[in-house]
Design a protein around this motif. Structure first.
Motif, mmCIF file in Angstrom:
data_model
loop_
_atom_site.group_PDB
_atom_site.id
_atom_site.type_symbol
_atom_site.label_atom_id
_atom_site.label_comp_id
_atom_site.label_asym_id
_atom_site.label_seq_id
_atom_site.Cartn_x
_atom_site.Cartn_y
_atom_site.Cartn_z
ATOM 1 N N LEU A 32 0.832 -1.203 0.000
ATOM 2 C CA LEU A 32 0.000 0.000 0.000
ATOM 3 C C LEU A 32 0.867 1.254 0.000
ATOM 4 O O LEU A 32 0.657 2.175 -0.799
ATOM 5 N N ARG A 33 1.851 1.304 0.888
ATOM 6 C CA ARG A 33 2.725 2.487 0.971
ATOM 7 C C ARG A 33 3.479 2.712 -0.346
ATOM 8 O O ARG A 33 3.618 3.848 -0.795
ATOM 9 N N GLU A 34 3.961 1.637 -0.966
ATOM 10 C CA GLU A 34 4.643 1.768 -2.255
ATOM 11 C C GLU A 34 3.699 2.322 -3.317
ATOM 12 O O GLU A 34 4.079 3.182 -4.116
ATOM 13 N N THR A 35 2.469 1.840 -3.325
ATOM 14 C CA THR A 35 1.478 2.314 -4.291
ATOM 15 C C THR A 35 1.153 3.779 -4.051
ATOM 16 O O THR A 35 1.091 4.572 -5.000
ATOM 17 N N LEU A 36 0.947 4.153 -2.797
ATOM 18 C CA LEU A 36 0.657 5.559 -2.492
ATOM 19 C C LEU A 36 1.824 6.459 -2.880
ATOM 20 O O LEU A 36 1.619 7.577 -3.360
ATOM 21 N N ASP A 37 3.058 5.996 -2.699
ATOM 22 C CA ASP A 37 4.226 6.769 -3.133
ATOM 23 C C ASP A 37 4.183 6.996 -4.645
ATOM 24 O O ASP A 37 4.406 8.111 -5.117
ATOM 25 N N LEU A 38 3.880 5.941 -5.404
ATOM 26 C CA LEU A 38 3.802 6.064 -6.864
ATOM 27 C C LEU A 38 2.703 7.044 -7.286
ATOM 28 O O LEU A 38 2.854 7.768 -8.274
ATOM 29 N N TRP A 39 1.608 7.045 -6.553
ATOM 30 C CA TRP A 39 0.472 7.920 -6.869
ATOM 31 C C TRP A 39 0.646 9.314 -6.256
ATOM 32 O O TRP A 39 -0.254 10.130 -6.346
ATOM 33 N N GLU A 40 1.776 9.559 -5.611
ATOM 34 C CA GLU A 40 2.055 10.828 -4.941
ATOM 35 C C GLU A 40 0.995 11.155 -3.877
ATOM 36 O O GLU A 40 0.543 12.282 -3.732
ATOM 37 N N PRO A 66 -12.606 -20.735 0.653
ATOM 38 C CA PRO A 66 -12.223 -22.095 0.252
ATOM 39 C C PRO A 66 -10.788 -22.218 -0.243
ATOM 40 O O PRO A 66 -10.140 -23.231 -0.008
ATOM 41 N N ASP A 67 -10.265 -21.164 -0.891
ATOM 42 C CA ASP A 67 -8.905 -21.249 -1.422
ATOM 43 C C ASP A 67 -7.854 -20.693 -0.461
ATOM 44 O O ASP A 67 -6.664 -20.669 -0.773
ATOM 45 N N GLY A 68 -8.281 -20.217 0.721
ATOM 46 C CA GLY A 68 -7.339 -19.695 1.701
ATOM 47 C C GLY A 68 -6.707 -18.371 1.310
ATOM 48 O O GLY A 68 -5.636 -18.023 1.802
ATOM 49 N N MET A 69 -7.373 -17.622 0.426
ATOM 50 C CA MET A 69 -6.833 -16.359 -0.064
ATOM 51 C C MET A 69 -7.852 -15.230 0.135
ATOM 52 O O MET A 69 -9.058 -15.471 0.139
ATOM 53 N N VAL A 70 -7.341 -14.024 0.297
ATOM 54 C CA VAL A 70 -8.155 -12.805 0.286
ATOM 55 C C VAL A 70 -7.510 -11.861 -0.731
ATOM 56 O O VAL A 70 -6.355 -12.037 -1.098
ATOM 57 N N GLN A 71 -8.276 -10.884 -1.169
ATOM 58 C CA GLN A 71 -7.779 -9.978 -2.205
ATOM 59 C C GLN A 71 -7.887 -8.536 -1.740
ATOM 60 O O GLN A 71 -8.867 -8.163 -1.106
ATOM 61 N N THR A 72 -6.858 -7.754 -2.064
ATOM 62 C CA THR A 72 -6.943 -6.319 -1.840
ATOM 63 C C THR A 72 -7.013 -5.626 -3.191
ATOM 64 O O THR A 72 -6.445 -6.101 -4.175
ATOM 65 N N GLN A 73 -7.745 -4.525 -3.209
ATOM 66 C CA GLN A 73 -7.800 -3.680 -4.392
ATOM 67 C C GLN A 73 -7.638 -2.244 -3.925
ATOM 68 O O GLN A 73 -8.361 -1.791 -3.039
ATOM 69 N N LEU A 74 -6.665 -1.561 -4.504
ATOM 70 C CA LEU A 74 -6.405 -0.159 -4.201
ATOM 71 C C LEU A 74 -6.816 0.647 -5.422
ATOM 72 O O LEU A 74 -6.362 0.359 -6.533
ATOM 73 N N LEU A 75 -7.686 1.627 -5.224
ATOM 74 C CA LEU A 75 -8.175 2.454 -6.321
ATOM 75 C C LEU A 75 -7.925 3.910 -6.003
ATOM 76 O O LEU A 75 -8.313 4.381 -4.926
ATOM 77 N N ARG A 76 -7.291 4.606 -6.927
ATOM 78 C CA ARG A 76 -7.101 6.048 -6.731
ATOM 79 C C ARG A 76 -8.438 6.723 -6.994
ATOM 80 O O ARG A 76 -9.092 6.476 -8.007
ATOM 81 N N LEU A 77 -8.840 7.602 -6.074
ATOM 82 C CA LEU A 77 -10.101 8.303 -6.217
ATOM 83 C C LEU A 77 -10.028 9.324 -7.353
ATOM 84 O O LEU A 77 -8.957 9.836 -7.672
ATOM 85 N N THR A 78 -11.160 9.615 -7.936
ATOM 86 C CA THR A 78 -11.247 10.599 -9.012
ATOM 87 C C THR A 78 -10.591 11.899 -8.584
ATOM 88 O O THR A 78 -10.804 12.372 -7.472
ATOM 89 N N GLY A 79 -9.793 12.454 -9.460
ATOM 90 C CA GLY A 79 -9.078 13.681 -9.146
ATOM 91 C C GLY A 79 -7.777 13.439 -8.408
ATOM 92 O O GLY A 79 -7.056 14.376 -8.088
ATOM 93 N N GLY A 80 -7.471 12.179 -8.098
ATOM 94 C CA GLY A 80 -6.218 11.846 -7.441
ATOM 95 C C GLY A 80 -6.089 12.331 -6.017
ATOM 96 O O GLY A 80 -4.994 12.464 -5.493
#
Length: 140
Positions: A32-40, A66-80
């Motif tokens: 998450l922190r790496e992604t936020l850095d890229l998105w400024e 059942p598969d022992g996995m969870v998923q994260t999705q990070l979305l930049r909000l409109t207007g950044g």
């Protein structure tokens, strides 16, 4: 590594799958922190990391996948100006509930209160084809 990519950055969205294990949470925070850095959006890192930690920890501890996995999705909000943090799991039987503040004696159940505060009450749960997505938005 506890996370696996299920798609590269798609414009302003990044999706990643994680093992349903508490050891995945620190790696997800780093991601998450790496992604936020890229998105400024590094100034949102502390609140965003807390929101992600709470949502992912809840999914790891309480959901049945059942598969022992969870998923994260990070979305930049409109207007950044912010980020939407989503945690997807396959469990439709258990939905998070915001409990009333329990005072100083409450040991558990404060996580969603923190999410509520960090997101300025912009969080929720949506049904998905494969289960549910718990999300929160952190904005400037």
């Amino acid at each position: 590594m506890n996370g696996e990519s299920s798609g590269a950055a798609r414009g302003d969205a990044v999706v990643r799958r994680w093992s349903q294990n508490p050891a995945s949470v620190p790696g997800a925070r780093r991601h998450l922190r790496e992604t936020l850095d890229l998105w400024e959006l590094a100034d949102l890192a502390d609140d965003s990391a807390l929101v992600l930690s709470e949502l992912l920890s809840n999914a790891v501890e309480h959901s049945r996948n059942p598969d022992g996995m969870v998923q994260t999705q990070l979305l930049r909000l409109t207007g950044g100006c912010g980020v939407r943090i989503e945690v997807h799991d396959a469990d439709t039987a258990r939905w998070p509930v915001l409990r009333p503040e329990g005072g100083d004696s409450a040991i558990r159940g404060r996580g969603l209160q923190l999410v509520n505060a960090c997101t300025r009450r912009r969080w929720g749960v949506d049904a998905t084809d494969g289960g549910k997505a718990v999300w929160g938005e952190v904005a400037q």
